[in-house]
Design a protein around this motif. Structure first.
Motif, short mmCIF file in Angstrom:
data_model
loop_
_atom_site.label_atom_id
_atom_site.label_comp_id
_atom_site.label_asym_id
_atom_site.label_seq_id
_atom_site.Cartn_x
_atom_site.Cartn_y
_atom_site.Cartn_z
N LEU A 244 -46.21 2.36 18.13
CA LEU A 244 -45.70 1.98 19.44
C LEU A 244 -46.38 0.71 19.94
N PHE A 245 -47.67 0.67 19.74
CA PHE A 245 -48.49 -0.42 20.26
C PHE A 245 -48.14 -1.75 19.59
N CYS A 246 -48.19 -1.80 18.26
CA CYS A 246 -47.97 -3.08 17.57
C CYS A 246 -46.50 -3.47 17.53
N ALA A 247 -45.59 -2.50 17.76
CA ALA A 247 -44.17 -2.83 17.75
C ALA A 247 -43.71 -3.43 19.07
N SER A 248 -44.40 -3.09 20.17
CA SER A 248 -43.87 -3.45 21.48
C SER A 248 -44.88 -4.08 22.44
N MET A 249 -46.16 -4.01 22.14
CA MET A 249 -47.17 -4.43 23.11
C MET A 249 -47.08 -5.92 23.42
N ASP B 233 -46.25 -11.57 45.78
CA ASP B 233 -45.68 -10.41 46.47
C ASP B 233 -44.70 -9.62 45.60
N TYR B 234 -44.43 -10.12 44.41
CA TYR B 234 -43.47 -9.44 43.53
C TYR B 234 -44.22 -8.76 42.39
N PHE B 235 -45.21 -7.96 42.71
CA PHE B 235 -46.06 -7.32 41.73
C PHE B 235 -45.36 -6.11 41.13
N ARG B 236 -45.28 -6.06 39.79
CA ARG B 236 -44.54 -5.00 39.11
C ARG B 236 -45.39 -4.37 38.01
N ASN B 237 -45.03 -3.15 37.64
CA ASN B 237 -45.73 -2.42 36.59
C ASN B 237 -45.07 -2.74 35.24
N PHE B 238 -45.81 -3.42 34.37
CA PHE B 238 -45.29 -3.82 33.06
C PHE B 238 -45.66 -2.82 31.96
N GLY B 239 -46.60 -1.91 32.23
CA GLY B 239 -47.11 -1.07 31.16
C GLY B 239 -47.78 -1.94 30.11
N ILE B 240 -47.49 -1.70 28.84
CA ILE B 240 -48.01 -2.56 27.76
C ILE B 240 -46.98 -3.59 27.33
N PHE B 241 -45.84 -3.65 28.04
CA PHE B 241 -44.70 -4.43 27.57
C PHE B 241 -44.60 -5.79 28.28
N TYR B 242 -43.72 -6.63 27.75
CA TYR B 242 -43.59 -7.97 28.32
C TYR B 242 -42.51 -8.05 29.40
N HIS C 20 -45.20 -19.08 30.35
CA HIS C 20 -46.27 -19.88 30.94
C HIS C 20 -46.15 -20.02 32.47
N SER C 21 -45.59 -19.00 33.10
CA SER C 21 -45.43 -19.09 34.55
C SER C 21 -46.23 -18.02 35.31
N VAL C 22 -46.69 -16.99 34.61
CA VAL C 22 -47.38 -15.89 35.28
C VAL C 22 -48.67 -15.56 34.55
N LEU C 23 -49.73 -15.35 35.31
CA LEU C 23 -51.01 -14.97 34.72
C LEU C 23 -51.10 -13.45 34.56
N PHE C 24 -51.69 -13.00 33.44
CA PHE C 24 -51.88 -11.59 33.17
C PHE C 24 -53.33 -11.30 32.87
N VAL C 25 -53.75 -10.10 33.24
CA VAL C 25 -55.02 -9.55 32.78
C VAL C 25 -54.69 -8.48 31.75
N ASN C 26 -55.28 -8.58 30.59
CA ASN C 26 -54.98 -7.64 29.51
C ASN C 26 -55.98 -6.49 29.51
N LEU C 27 -55.49 -5.27 29.82
CA LEU C 27 -56.32 -4.07 29.77
C LEU C 27 -55.96 -3.21 28.56
N TRP C 28 -55.14 -3.74 27.68
CA TRP C 28 -54.72 -3.11 26.43
C TRP C 28 -53.80 -1.91 26.65
N LEU C 29 -54.18 -0.95 27.44
CA LEU C 29 -53.26 0.14 27.74
C LEU C 29 -52.33 -0.21 28.90
N SER C 30 -52.55 -1.38 29.45
CA SER C 30 -51.67 -1.91 30.48
C SER C 30 -51.99 -3.39 30.67
N VAL C 31 -50.96 -4.17 30.94
CA VAL C 31 -51.18 -5.57 31.29
C VAL C 31 -50.88 -5.72 32.78
#
Length: 407
Positions: free
Chosen positions: A21-26, A165-174, A147-158
């Motif tokens: 799951l991780f390497c196929a979609s993260m 103001d448009y903060f959304r839950n991405f999970g591990i996905f893009y 190249h328009s949005v900054l992410f912090v990578n927590l591995w189990l979630s980005v």
């Protein structure tokens, strides 16, 4: 000793499945070559098979070979040997090996358990950022693929720290729209594959869907709960007696779950200051020539125009001029590799979810809910989608060809 060996095999299989799951979609693998994740995916799926070796029916192998043959025929005819085409072949082989290694019930449990881990972690990260965004300042930041949005990578979630103001839950996905697919499918399985619902697990998956702010996610979750409501009312074949005995208890749980869901929605609406209303559903009011709604509806006409070029073998990856236009999964199978692949995909995906209930009318709503989750993102060759497809094909084979000779 047998118990310990079985427990060890189970834990290893869980780890390998999560790795697939991780390497196929993260999201992070977007930063690397597609070949890296493809090699990892194939390696992990082979290991799953080796840890759970089972005999393979000739008809099942034949179906896999037919699918691979038409994909490769399309690649040759269209002179398309892009990394996406190669990855497609790897995904088909990998998903086939995994599904042949696991029983239907075992596969469903591993999937829902893995998604639960991601959902729970992502919710914690989501609300922690809402409450204390400064806590994420110490983590390294990376740019999203446009190249328009900054992410912090927590591995189990980005965590998208640059969406204001448009903060959304991405999970591990893009894309949150992809995360909602995984969540809603897990929710569908959680509700229909167990005799009694686990309120905590259902609530976690529900809140996770809400925090994606995905329009299609919201529509799909309504369909999921609508289908389950009918399931509770009508029962399901041989399970009718069980549900008559537990119906009052189930009604109480559903009421409790509905109450908590409403509270969660209100809470999210309040902290987002109306963003759910303005951002999620305003997409339907986008202009005729731009916007999310236009792009999603345009994907249907785009896919049809490509299909007419070569309905038998499709246009392969090389024939897709702009992948941003290809977001309607049910037609993308045919657009890419032709009508045979479309047939296998539609039948397999439908059979996978229709098996969750024996009531023929409920089957329609369950399958409709499952298809709803894949209408606005290109998931045509997502690894887990092809796991679902092969799971459905395997079900058809076992039902109509139970005496198949085994290798």
């Amino acid at each position: 000793m047998k118990i310990k060996l079985g427990s060890f095999r189970e834990k290893i299989t869980y780890s390998l499945f999560f790795g697939c799951l991780f390497c196929a979609s993260m999201y992070m693998f977007e930063s690397y070559s597609g070949m890296v994740s493809s090699i990892l995916l194939l390696t992990l799926s082979v290991l799953i098979y080796l840890f759970n070796i089972k005999s393979l029916a000739k008809s099942q192998i034949l179906n896999c070979l037919i699918i691979l043959s038409f994909i490769m025929f399309s690649m040759v005819v269209n002179r398309s040997f892009a990394s996406i085409d190669i990855r497609t072949v790897v995904i088909v082989i990998s998903s086939y090996l995994v599904i042949q290694s696991l029983s239907y019930e075992d596969f469903l449990k591993k999937y829902t358990d893995c998604i639960m881990v991601i959902a729970l972690f992502s919710i914690v990260a989501y609300f922690l950022y809402k409450v204390a965004p400064g806590a994420f300042g110490a983590f390294p930041r990376q740019l999203w693929r446009n190249h328009s949005v900054l992410f912090v990578n927590l591995w189990l979630s980005v965590v998208p720290v640059g969406m204001q103001d448009y903060f959304r839950n991405f999970g591990i996905f893009y894309e949150p729209g992809i995360f909602q697919f995984y969540l809603n499918i897990a929710l569908l399985i959680e509700l229909f594959s167990n005799k009694k619902i686990n309120v905590f697990r259902v609530l976690v998956l529900t809140v996770a869907v809400i925090t994606t702010l995905s329009t299609n996610g919201y529509i799909s979750i309504v369909l999921v709960f609508f289908a389950y409501g009918l399931f509770v009312i009508l029962g399901s074949g041989n399970r009718d007696k069980i549900y008559r005995k537990n119906r009052d208890k189930i009604y109480r749980k559903i009421g409790f779950l509905a109450l908590l869901s409403v509270i969660a929605i209100i809470f999210v609406v309040l902290i987002d200051k109306g963003i759910i209303g303005s951002r999620v559903f305003m997409k339907f009011s986008s202009t005729k020539t731009s916007g999310s709604y236009y792009d999603r509806t345009n994907a249907i006409s785009y896919a049809l125009s490509k299909i007419f070029q070569n309905p038998l073998l499709g246009v392969a990856a090389r024939g897709i001029e702009d992948s941003y236009n290809a977001t309607f999964t049910p037609l993308n199978w045919m657009m890419l590799y032709g009508i045979v692949i479309e047939g296998y995909a539609l039948v397999g995906y439908s059979k996978m979810f229709s098996r969750l209930t024996s009531n023929r009318w409920l089957k329609i709503f369950v399958v409709a809910a499952a298809f709803s989750t894949i209408l606005t993102q290109d998931l045509s060759f997502e690894w887990i989608v092809w796991c679902f497809i092969f799971c459905g094909i395997k079900n058809v084979v076992s039902k109509y060809n139970e005496k198949s000779e085994l290798y």
